[in-house]
Design a protein around this motif. Structure first.
Motif, short mmCIF file in Angstrom:
data_model
loop_
_atom_site.label_atom_id
_atom_site.label_comp_id
_atom_site.label_asym_id
_atom_site.label_seq_id
_atom_site.Cartn_x
_atom_site.Cartn_y
_atom_site.Cartn_z
N ALA A 114 4.86 107.35 -69.13
CA ALA A 114 4.04 107.38 -67.92
C ALA A 114 4.62 106.38 -66.93
O ALA A 114 5.17 105.35 -67.32
N HIS A 115 4.49 106.72 -65.65
CA HIS A 115 4.97 105.80 -64.61
C HIS A 115 3.89 105.66 -63.56
O HIS A 115 3.29 106.65 -63.14
N TRP A 116 3.65 104.41 -63.12
CA TRP A 116 2.58 104.12 -62.18
C TRP A 116 3.13 103.52 -60.88
O TRP A 116 4.12 102.78 -60.88
N SER A 117 2.43 103.83 -59.80
CA SER A 117 2.66 103.18 -58.52
C SER A 117 1.87 101.87 -58.49
O SER A 117 1.10 101.57 -59.41
N GLN A 118 2.04 101.09 -57.43
CA GLN A 118 1.26 99.87 -57.28
C GLN A 118 -0.24 100.18 -57.18
O GLN A 118 -1.06 99.44 -57.73
N LYS A 119 -0.58 101.26 -56.51
CA LYS A 119 -1.99 101.65 -56.39
C LYS A 119 -2.60 101.94 -57.76
O LYS A 119 -3.73 101.54 -58.06
N MET A 120 -1.84 102.64 -58.60
CA MET A 120 -2.32 102.96 -59.94
C MET A 120 -2.49 101.69 -60.78
O MET A 120 -3.46 101.55 -61.53
N LEU A 121 -1.53 100.77 -60.64
CA LEU A 121 -1.61 99.52 -61.41
C LEU A 121 -2.83 98.70 -60.98
O LEU A 121 -3.55 98.17 -61.82
N THR A 122 -3.06 98.61 -59.67
CA THR A 122 -4.20 97.85 -59.17
C THR A 122 -5.51 98.42 -59.70
O THR A 122 -6.40 97.68 -60.13
N LYS A 123 -5.61 99.74 -59.70
CA LYS A 123 -6.81 100.39 -60.21
C LYS A 123 -7.00 100.11 -61.70
O LYS A 123 -8.12 99.84 -62.17
N ALA A 124 -5.90 100.14 -62.45
CA ALA A 124 -5.98 99.88 -63.89
C ALA A 124 -6.35 98.42 -64.16
O ALA A 124 -7.12 98.13 -65.08
N GLU A 125 -5.81 97.51 -63.37
CA GLU A 125 -6.12 96.09 -63.55
C GLU A 125 -7.61 95.81 -63.38
O GLU A 125 -8.18 94.93 -64.04
N GLU A 126 -8.24 96.57 -62.51
CA GLU A 126 -9.66 96.36 -62.24
C GLU A 126 -10.54 96.83 -63.40
O GLU A 126 -11.68 96.42 -63.53
N SER A 127 -9.98 97.71 -64.23
CA SER A 127 -10.79 98.31 -65.29
C SER A 127 -10.46 97.82 -66.70
O SER A 127 -11.22 98.03 -67.63
N MET A 128 -9.31 97.16 -66.86
CA MET A 128 -8.95 96.69 -68.19
C MET A 128 -7.96 95.54 -68.10
O MET A 128 -7.30 95.34 -67.09
N ASN A 129 -7.86 94.80 -69.19
CA ASN A 129 -6.91 93.70 -69.26
C ASN A 129 -5.52 94.23 -69.61
O ASN A 129 -5.29 95.43 -69.64
N ALA A 130 -4.59 93.35 -69.91
CA ALA A 130 -3.23 93.75 -70.26
C ALA A 130 -3.25 94.75 -71.41
O ALA A 130 -4.08 94.67 -72.32
N VAL A 131 -2.32 95.69 -71.38
CA VAL A 131 -2.33 96.78 -72.35
C VAL A 131 -1.52 96.44 -73.60
O VAL A 131 -0.60 95.63 -73.57
N ASN A 132 -1.91 97.07 -74.69
CA ASN A 132 -1.22 96.91 -75.97
C ASN A 132 -0.01 97.82 -76.01
O ASN A 132 -0.14 99.04 -75.92
N LYS A 133 1.18 97.27 -76.15
CA LYS A 133 2.39 98.08 -76.12
C LYS A 133 2.55 98.96 -77.35
O LYS A 133 3.31 99.92 -77.32
N GLY A 134 1.85 98.65 -78.41
CA GLY A 134 2.07 99.39 -79.64
C GLY A 134 1.27 100.66 -79.79
O GLY A 134 1.50 101.43 -80.71
N GLU A 135 0.32 100.92 -78.89
CA GLU A 135 -0.58 102.05 -79.08
C GLU A 135 -0.58 103.01 -77.90
O GLU A 135 -1.60 103.60 -77.57
N ARG A 136 0.56 103.21 -77.28
CA ARG A 136 0.60 104.07 -76.11
C ARG A 136 2.01 104.56 -75.83
O ARG A 136 2.97 104.17 -76.51
N MET A 137 2.13 105.39 -74.81
CA MET A 137 3.44 105.83 -74.36
C MET A 137 4.13 104.70 -73.60
O MET A 137 3.49 103.74 -73.17
N ARG A 138 5.42 104.83 -73.41
CA ARG A 138 6.17 103.87 -72.61
C ARG A 138 5.65 103.90 -71.17
O ARG A 138 5.44 104.97 -70.60
N LEU A 139 5.44 102.73 -70.59
CA LEU A 139 4.84 102.62 -69.26
C LEU A 139 5.77 101.90 -68.30
O LEU A 139 6.21 100.78 -68.56
#
Length: 242
Positions: A114-139
């Motif tokens: 998955a690839h995110w723009s800055q807008k997508m990252l900002t939205k994600a930051e507002e809803s969750m903390n740093a993501v776990n690299k071991g339980e998802r697709m490459r970001l």
């Protein structure tokens, strides 16, 4: 393992990928297809909704690239996945496909990144903390400054797109950020930085010397009369011993 051994291992891995059908390639960790000495080649779709054109080019060039990004801003996420399905049905391994805007926590048989723009990252930051690299697709996350790069790295991105580095046909009216800014970002984070914007065979060594761990191309391949020849030249130039 020495450099020769790493290269041999990578070549064997790529051979296995080519020999296997897309349905057999159903798992891929966030750091697959990489080693510390590798230089990643990314191809990004044209953002013109040209599914047939993009598909025809991708079918020709996928053995020479590490990742194929479907980034069509005018299309829905569902349409992005339809493009990915057509690619896998045409023989492109799903492990090479990255979808812009995809949720990295939702697995798909048609992509592994998955690839995110800055807008997508900002939205994600507002809803969750740093993501776990071991339980998802490459970001991956697109960034345009050292500040944005550090924010994305702290969030848990696996790699960054930085650009545009050179004058780009896709952004002709914007001033390129240049090699100095690229070098600042590369030295300022601990994750791979992929240079994008105006990358060609003639300048790809310069971005590698600036610290980039890969390059992403659009026009230099899609607008070339022989896309497969163009990507081979770029890849050969990137791998040339300095």
């Amino acid at each position: 393992m020495n450099t020769t051994g790493l290269a041999a291992e990578r070549n064997e891995k790529n051979k296995r990928l080519i020999d296997r059908s897309p349905k057999q390639i159903d798992t891929c960790s966030p750091t697959c297809c990489q080693d510390d000495s590798s230089f990643e080649m990314h191809i990004v779709s044209t953002n013109k909704g040209e599914r047939t054109t993009v598909l025809n080019v991708v079918k020709q060039i996928w053995p020479w690239v590490d990742y194929i990004h479907i980034r069509e801003k005018q299309l829905s996420l569902q349409q992005h996945f339809i493009w990915a399905r057509h690619m896998t049905e045409s023989g492109v391994p799903s492990s090479r496909i990255v979808i812009n805007g995809a949720n990295p926590f939702v697995p798909s048989e048609f992509c592994r990144g998955a690839h995110w723009s800055q807008k997508m990252l900002t939205k994600a930051e507002e809803s969750m903390n740093a993501v776990n690299k071991g339980e998802r697709m490459r970001l991956g996350v697109s960034v345009h400054s050292i500040h944005e790069a550090r924010v994305a790295a702290d969030y848990g991105a696996d790699y960054l797109f930085f650009g545009h580095v050179y004058t780009s046909r896709s952004k002709p009216d914007l001033t390129p950020r240049g090699l100095e800014a690229l070098a600042e970002v590369c030295s300022g984070v601990d994750i791979p930085v992929i240079a994008i914007g105006g990358i060609q065979a003639s300048n790809i060594q310069a971005v590698r010397l600036a610290g980039a761990r890969g390059a992403a191309v659009i026009s230099s391949v899609f607008q070339h009369e022989d896309p497969a020849h163009a990507i081979r030249l770029i890849k050969q130039a990137a791998e040339r011993v300095i």
